[in-house]
Design an enzyme around this catalytic site. Structure first.
Site, mmCIF file in Angstrom:
data_model
loop_
_atom_site.group_PDB
_atom_site.id
_atom_site.type_symbol
_atom_site.label_atom_id
_atom_site.label_comp_id
_atom_site.label_asym_id
_atom_site.label_seq_id
_atom_site.Cartn_x
_atom_site.Cartn_y
_atom_site.Cartn_z
ATOM 1 N N ILE A 1 2.148 -29.272 26.869
ATOM 2 C CA ILE A 1 2.706 -29.383 25.518
ATOM 3 C C ILE A 1 1.943 -28.506 24.539
ATOM 4 C CG2 ILE A 1 1.346 -31.370 24.726
ATOM 5 C CD1 ILE A 1 5.110 -30.824 24.153
ATOM 6 N N SER B 1 -11.009 -28.212 26.039
ATOM 7 C CA SER B 1 -10.534 -28.880 27.248
ATOM 8 C C SER B 1 -11.602 -28.791 28.323
ATOM 9 C CB SER B 1 -9.244 -28.247 27.768
ATOM 10 O OG SER B 1 -8.854 -28.861 28.988
ATOM 11 N N LYS C 1 2.516 -37.248 20.088
ATOM 12 C CA LYS C 1 3.072 -38.559 20.405
ATOM 13 C C LYS C 1 2.763 -38.911 21.869
ATOM 14 C CE LYS C 1 6.451 -37.439 23.299
ATOM 15 N NZ LYS C 1 6.715 -38.066 24.609
ATOM 16 N N ASP D 1 7.323 -42.513 27.833
ATOM 17 C CA ASP D 1 6.809 -41.290 27.218
ATOM 18 C C ASP D 1 7.962 -40.458 26.667
ATOM 19 O OD1 ASP D 1 4.361 -39.314 26.915
ATOM 20 O OD2 ASP D 1 6.005 -38.150 27.781
#
Length: 307
Positions: free
Chosen positions: A13, A35, A90, A168
């Site tokens: 994403i 990350s 989200k 999700d």
């Protein structure tokens, strides 16, 4: 002056949506990525964790958290503790309690907290809300069926407790429904199908109603192959309104319209406005309905699923 922002979490994403939206928005400057598992972006500092970013990395004003929800609360609290504005992918957290705590902490620290629901920024959502505000709503049908192997390849976290499973994508539909329908939704019943080898559901049937008693039926499934279904149908006294393709296409009784995808650019424009105004935007209604489904839903074990 551009808002200096870092991306935390560099999965699908972040790369597909956040990076292009930031690059196209003059209100933002990407100053770092974070990350421990994925590579960064050429020419941009890349750090292994948020704490290192905040103590040793470049100066910044905001972070966008694109991590799995199970680890989001601790990261968000760290950012708030350093006075950094927050954009949450989200779902905004693994639990309602976490999101409420973040909202309180952000308010106390005077920083912006944006709990984003990208599907609310789909082109058809705002005009659908405006059209329905003038109608008598008689029933609603939500069908959200997709192939998990296509949209979440190799994402083991999504099948773990707190990973939401089929909710999700399903929460995207709920974020639209709670935005376009004029009255609050209440869950009345739910059937959740759990693969024998997973801790999150692969399918769900929900029965809801609004506070006036209008029925809302919801069908979620992660096993659909071929064409994908992201549709909301609303029957009214003036005919049927349909939102399809996740809210991109709006069909009214007198015709339909389609607009190009602009969810993430619109969200970043909204986030920039919130930061300038030192305001927050936190709506937990979609997450509340998912929590209610887990609280009240009947559990059915189905055959094991391997991605």
């Amino acid at each position: 002056m551009a808002i200096r922002i870092a991306l935390v979490g560099m999965g699908k994403i972040a790369r597909d949506q956040h990076l292009p939206a930031i690059a196209a928005d003059p209100d933002f400057e990407l100053v770092a990525t974070v990350s421990p598992h994925h590579a960064g972006v050429d020419g941009i500092p890349h750090l292994p964790d948020l704490e290192t970013l905040l103590t040793e990395g470049p100066a910044l004003d905001a972070v966008a958290l694109c991590t799995p929800p199970q680890v989001r609360h601790a990261l968000a609290m760290t950012a708030i503790g350093h006075g950094v504005h927050l954009f949450l992918e989200k779902p905004p957290g693994a639990t309602l309690g976490e999101v409420v705590a973040l909202e309180t902490a952000a308010d106390a620290a005077g920083v912006t907290l944006f709990a984003s629901w990208h599907s609310r920024f789909a082109a058809g959502v705002a005009p659908a809300r405006d059209w329905l505000a003038r109608r008598e709503i008689r029933s609603v049908r939500i069908t959200w069926r997709e192939d998990v192997r296509v949209w979440h390849p190799g994402q083991a976290w999504i099948w773990e407790a707190g990973g939401f499973g089929v909710f999700d994508p399903g929460i995207n539909a709920l974020s639209i429904a709670t935005a376009i329908l004029p009255r609050r939704l209440l869950l009345t019943e739910a059937l959740l199908e759990f693969p024998a080898n997973r801790e999150a559901p692969i399918a769900a049937i929900l029965g809801l109603r609004d506070t006036a008693g209008t029925p809302v039926a919801m069908d979620l499934d992660w096993r659909q192959t071929g064409p994908q279904s992201w549709d909301i149908e609303v029957d009214t006294d003036a005919g049927r309104l349909t939102l399809s393709e996740g809210g991109a296409v709006l069909a009214l009784p007198d015709g339909s319209t389609r607009q190009p995808d602009g969810e993430y650019p619109a969200m970043y424009a909204h986030f920039a406005s919130l930061v300038r105004d030192r305001a927050s935007d936190v709506d937990v209604d979609p997450l509340r309905l998912v929590a209610d489904a887990f609280l009240r839903g009947r559990r059915k074990i189905v055959e094991a699923f391997d991605a």
